[in-house]
Design a protein around this motif. Structure first.
Motif, PDB file in Angstrom:
ATOM      1  N   LEU A 132      26.264 -48.870  59.346  1.00 56.90           N
ATOM      2  CA  LEU A 132      25.715 -48.094  58.991  1.00 56.90           C
ATOM      3  C   LEU A 132      24.435 -47.313  59.353  1.00 56.90           C
ATOM      4  O   LEU A 132      24.449 -46.416  59.492  1.00 56.90           O
ATOM      5  CB  LEU A 132      25.849 -47.865  56.847  1.00 56.90           C
ATOM      6  CG  LEU A 132      27.261 -47.560  56.563  1.00 56.90           C
ATOM      7  CD1 LEU A 132      27.237 -47.978  54.757  1.00 56.90           C
ATOM      8  CD2 LEU A 132      27.220 -45.841  56.721  1.00 56.90           C
ATOM      9  N   ALA A 133      23.101 -48.497  59.253  1.00 57.03           N
ATOM     10  CA  ALA A 133      22.149 -48.559  60.118  1.00 57.03           C
ATOM     11  C   ALA A 133      22.675 -48.186  61.357  1.00 57.03           C
ATOM     12  O   ALA A 133      21.907 -47.135  61.995  1.00 57.03           O
ATOM     13  CB  ALA A 133      21.269 -49.893  59.598  1.00 57.03           C
ATOM     14  N   HIS A 134      23.257 -48.531  62.040  1.00 60.34           N
ATOM     15  CA  HIS A 134      23.574 -48.307  63.422  1.00 60.34           C
ATOM     16  C   HIS A 134      24.181 -46.793  63.567  1.00 60.34           C
ATOM     17  O   HIS A 134      23.797 -45.995  64.185  1.00 60.34           O
ATOM     18  CB  HIS A 134      24.257 -49.611  64.893  1.00 60.34           C
ATOM     19  CG  HIS A 134      23.194 -50.712  64.816  1.00 60.34           C
ATOM     20  ND1 HIS A 134      22.395 -50.544  65.607  1.00 60.34           N
ATOM     21  CD2 HIS A 134      23.578 -51.679  64.007  1.00 60.34           C
ATOM     22  CE1 HIS A 134      21.988 -52.171  65.478  1.00 60.34           C
ATOM     23  NE2 HIS A 134      22.297 -52.733  64.453  1.00 60.34           N
ATOM     24  N   HIS A 147      19.480 -45.467  61.774  1.00 57.34           N
ATOM     25  CA  HIS A 147      18.325 -46.245  61.231  1.00 57.34           C
ATOM     26  C   HIS A 147      17.650 -47.286  62.494  1.00 57.34           C
ATOM     27  O   HIS A 147      18.000 -48.220  61.369  1.00 57.34           O
ATOM     28  CB  HIS A 147      18.889 -46.461  60.344  1.00 57.34           C
ATOM     29  CG  HIS A 147      18.730 -44.872  59.242  1.00 57.34           C
ATOM     30  ND1 HIS A 147      17.440 -43.762  59.435  1.00 57.34           N
ATOM     31  CD2 HIS A 147      19.972 -44.036  58.611  1.00 57.34           C
ATOM     32  CE1 HIS A 147      17.341 -42.794  58.996  1.00 57.34           C
ATOM     33  NE2 HIS A 147      19.567 -43.063  58.291  1.00 57.34           N
ATOM     34  N   THR A 148      18.252 -47.372  62.870  1.00 55.97           N
ATOM     35  CA  THR A 148      17.979 -49.112  63.809  1.00 55.97           C
ATOM     36  C   THR A 148      16.262 -49.091  63.687  1.00 55.97           C
ATOM     37  O   THR A 148      16.326 -50.684  63.542  1.00 55.97           O
ATOM     38  CB  THR A 148      18.484 -48.533  65.292  1.00 55.97           C
ATOM     39  OG1 THR A 148      17.401 -47.968  66.045  1.00 55.97           O
ATOM     40  CG2 THR A 148      19.810 -48.878  65.593  1.00 55.97           C
ATOM     41  N   ARG A 149      15.146 -48.248  63.340  1.00 57.96           N
ATOM     42  CA  ARG A 149      14.352 -48.181  63.715  1.00 57.96           C
ATOM     43  C   ARG A 149      14.184 -49.358  62.165  1.00 57.96           C
ATOM     44  O   ARG A 149      13.493 -50.477  61.752  1.00 57.96           O
ATOM     45  CB  ARG A 149      13.043 -47.765  63.574  1.00 57.96           C
ATOM     46  CG  ARG A 149      11.409 -47.819  63.836  1.00 57.96           C
ATOM     47  CD  ARG A 149      11.559 -46.480  63.908  1.00 57.96           C
ATOM     48  NE  ARG A 149      10.865 -46.046  63.336  1.00 57.96           N
ATOM     49  CZ  ARG A 149      10.855 -45.203  62.041  1.00 57.96           C
ATOM     50  NH1 ARG A 149       9.706 -45.491  62.020  1.00 57.96           N
ATOM     51  NH2 ARG A 149      10.696 -44.013  61.581  1.00 57.96           N
ATOM     52  N   TRP A 150      14.477 -48.794  60.960  1.00 58.31           N
ATOM     53  CA  TRP A 150      14.198 -49.204  60.050  1.00 58.31           C
ATOM     54  C   TRP A 150      15.114 -50.658  59.674  1.00 58.31           C
ATOM     55  O   TRP A 150      14.522 -52.101  59.280  1.00 58.31           O
ATOM     56  CB  TRP A 150      15.349 -49.323  58.429  1.00 58.31           C
ATOM     57  CG  TRP A 150      14.554 -47.478  58.378  1.00 58.31           C
ATOM     58  CD1 TRP A 150      13.471 -46.772  58.711  1.00 58.31           C
ATOM     59  CD2 TRP A 150      15.616 -46.271  57.235  1.00 58.31           C
ATOM     60  NE1 TRP A 150      12.945 -45.637  57.875  1.00 58.31           N
ATOM     61  CE2 TRP A 150      13.873 -45.661  57.911  1.00 58.31           C
ATOM     62  CE3 TRP A 150      16.673 -46.030  56.604  1.00 58.31           C
ATOM     63  CZ2 TRP A 150      14.195 -44.108  56.565  1.00 58.31           C
ATOM     64  CZ3 TRP A 150      16.513 -44.935  56.583  1.00 58.31           C
ATOM     65  CH2 TRP A 150      15.965 -44.196  56.247  1.00 58.31           C
ATOM     66  N   LEU A 151      16.421 -51.372  60.673  1.00 51.62           N
ATOM     67  CA  LEU A 151      17.361 -52.548  60.415  1.00 51.62           C
ATOM     68  C   LEU A 151      16.257 -53.293  61.280  1.00 51.62           C
ATOM     69  O   LEU A 151      16.430 -54.548  60.735  1.00 51.62           O
ATOM     70  CB  LEU A 151      18.543 -52.059  60.626  1.00 51.62           C
ATOM     71  CG  LEU A 151      19.397 -53.102  61.172  1.00 51.62           C
ATOM     72  CD1 LEU A 151      19.743 -53.294  59.816  1.00 51.62           C
ATOM     73  CD2 LEU A 151      20.704 -52.810  62.265  1.00 51.62           C
ATOM     74  N   ALA A 183      13.033 -57.622  61.125  1.00 54.70           N
ATOM     75  CA  ALA A 183      11.612 -58.859  61.559  1.00 54.70           C
ATOM     76  C   ALA A 183      11.003 -59.289  60.290  1.00 54.70           C
ATOM     77  O   ALA A 183       9.785 -60.349  60.695  1.00 54.70           O
ATOM     78  CB  ALA A 183      10.757 -57.696  62.422  1.00 54.70           C
ATOM     79  N   SER A 184      11.582 -58.676  59.089  1.00 60.32           N
ATOM     80  CA  SER A 184      10.096 -59.029  58.388  1.00 60.32           C
ATOM     81  C   SER A 184      11.082 -60.062  57.017  1.00 60.32           C
ATOM     82  O   SER A 184      10.100 -60.386  56.287  1.00 60.32           O
ATOM     83  CB  SER A 184       9.713 -57.598  57.163  1.00 60.32           C
ATOM     84  OG  SER A 184      10.997 -56.772  57.018  1.00 60.32           O
ATOM     85  N   GLY A 185      12.321 -60.448  58.058  1.00 56.76           N
ATOM     86  CA  GLY A 185      12.651 -61.873  57.224  1.00 56.76           C
ATOM     87  C   GLY A 185      13.485 -61.617  56.308  1.00 56.76           C
ATOM     88  O   GLY A 185      14.486 -61.952  55.242  1.00 56.76           O
ATOM     89  N   GLU A 186      14.075 -59.997  56.698  1.00 54.86           N
ATOM     90  CA  GLU A 186      15.178 -59.716  55.584  1.00 54.86           C
ATOM     91  C   GLU A 186      15.505 -59.704  53.914  1.00 54.86           C
ATOM     92  O   GLU A 186      15.760 -59.993  53.880  1.00 54.86           O
ATOM     93  CB  GLU A 186      16.536 -60.271  56.105  1.00 54.86           C
ATOM     94  CG  GLU A 186      16.214 -59.976  57.590  1.00 54.86           C
ATOM     95  CD  GLU A 186      18.096 -60.629  57.681  1.00 54.86           C
ATOM     96  OE1 GLU A 186      18.460 -61.443  57.665  1.00 54.86           O
ATOM     97  OE2 GLU A 186      18.469 -61.162  59.501  1.00 54.86           O
ATOM     98  N   LYS A 187      13.761 -58.973  53.778  1.00 52.13           N
ATOM     99  CA  LYS A 187      13.753 -59.656  52.153  1.00 52.13           C
ATOM    100  C   LYS A 187      14.991 -58.361  51.623  1.00 52.13           C
ATOM    101  O   LYS A 187      15.579 -57.444  51.898  1.00 52.13           O
ATOM    102  CB  LYS A 187      12.188 -58.156  51.844  1.00 52.13           C
ATOM    103  CG  LYS A 187      12.015 -58.705  50.665  1.00 52.13           C
ATOM    104  CD  LYS A 187      10.748 -57.649  50.091  1.00 52.13           C
ATOM    105  CE  LYS A 187      10.246 -57.213  48.419  1.00 52.13           C
ATOM    106  NZ  LYS A 187       9.014 -56.263  48.521  1.00 52.13           N
ATOM    107  N   VAL A 227      21.193 -50.814  49.682  1.00 48.35           N
ATOM    108  CA  VAL A 227      20.632 -49.475  50.062  1.00 48.35           C
ATOM    109  C   VAL A 227      19.237 -50.008  51.456  1.00 48.35           C
ATOM    110  O   VAL A 227      18.749 -51.145  50.737  1.00 48.35           O
ATOM    111  CB  VAL A 227      19.397 -49.254  49.261  1.00 48.35           C
ATOM    112  CG1 VAL A 227      18.725 -47.668  50.180  1.00 48.35           C
ATOM    113  CG2 VAL A 227      21.292 -48.410  47.883  1.00 48.35           C
ATOM    114  N   VAL A 228      19.872 -49.588  52.478  1.00 50.12           N
ATOM    115  CA  VAL A 228      18.074 -49.777  53.054  1.00 50.12           C
ATOM    116  C   VAL A 228      17.449 -48.989  53.558  1.00 50.12           C
ATOM    117  O   VAL A 228      18.265 -47.614  53.690  1.00 50.12           O
ATOM    118  CB  VAL A 228      19.172 -50.430  54.479  1.00 50.12           C
ATOM    119  CG1 VAL A 228      17.663 -50.656  56.216  1.00 50.12           C
ATOM    120  CG2 VAL A 228      19.985 -52.043  54.316  1.00 50.12           C
ATOM    121  N   GLY A 229      16.629 -49.209  53.987  1.00 46.61           N
ATOM    122  CA  GLY A 229      15.298 -48.159  54.210  1.00 46.61           C
ATOM    123  C   GLY A 229      14.256 -48.816  53.983  1.00 46.61           C
ATOM    124  O   GLY A 229      13.284 -49.911  53.582  1.00 46.61           O
TER     125      GLY A 229
END
Length: 90
Positions: free
Chosen positions: A7-9, A13-17, A22-26, A73-75
């Motif tokens: 969905l992100a792709h 929203h690839t920047r959010w992904l 990069a932040s460890g997939e919190k 939810v991603v963002g």
């Protein structure tokens, strides 16, 4: 995760992904009171343009087949918190 990744792709929203990865997939696990509340959260997140993925149970345990059990939810945290900030962590 794979559903949200697609969905992100799809929603550009690839920047959010990339930031998420990069932040460890919190990942934060929160509890909703009902499947109705989960649906409301998913609808609110989608209305904000956040990539959202609902997961329904396969019914192999005590949960009824097809029951909504998870909404991903991603963002950015500030946006996701607008939808989920009222929920308690599990």
């Amino acid at each position: 995760y794979k559903g949200l990744l697609a969905l992100a792709h799809q929603h550009q929203h690839t920047r959010w992904l990339a930031g998420f990865e990069a932040s460890g997939e919190k990942t934060v696990v929160l509890g909703a009171k009902s499947h109705v509340e989960l649906r409301d959260i998913a609808a609110a997140a989608e209305a904000m343009g956040l990539p959202t993925h609902a997961v329904c149970d396969a019914g192999r345990t005590e949960v009824e087949p097809g029951a909504l059990t998870v909404v991903g939810v991603v963002g950015p945290a500030a946006l996701v918190d607008q939808v989920t900030g009222h929920l308690r962590t599990l």
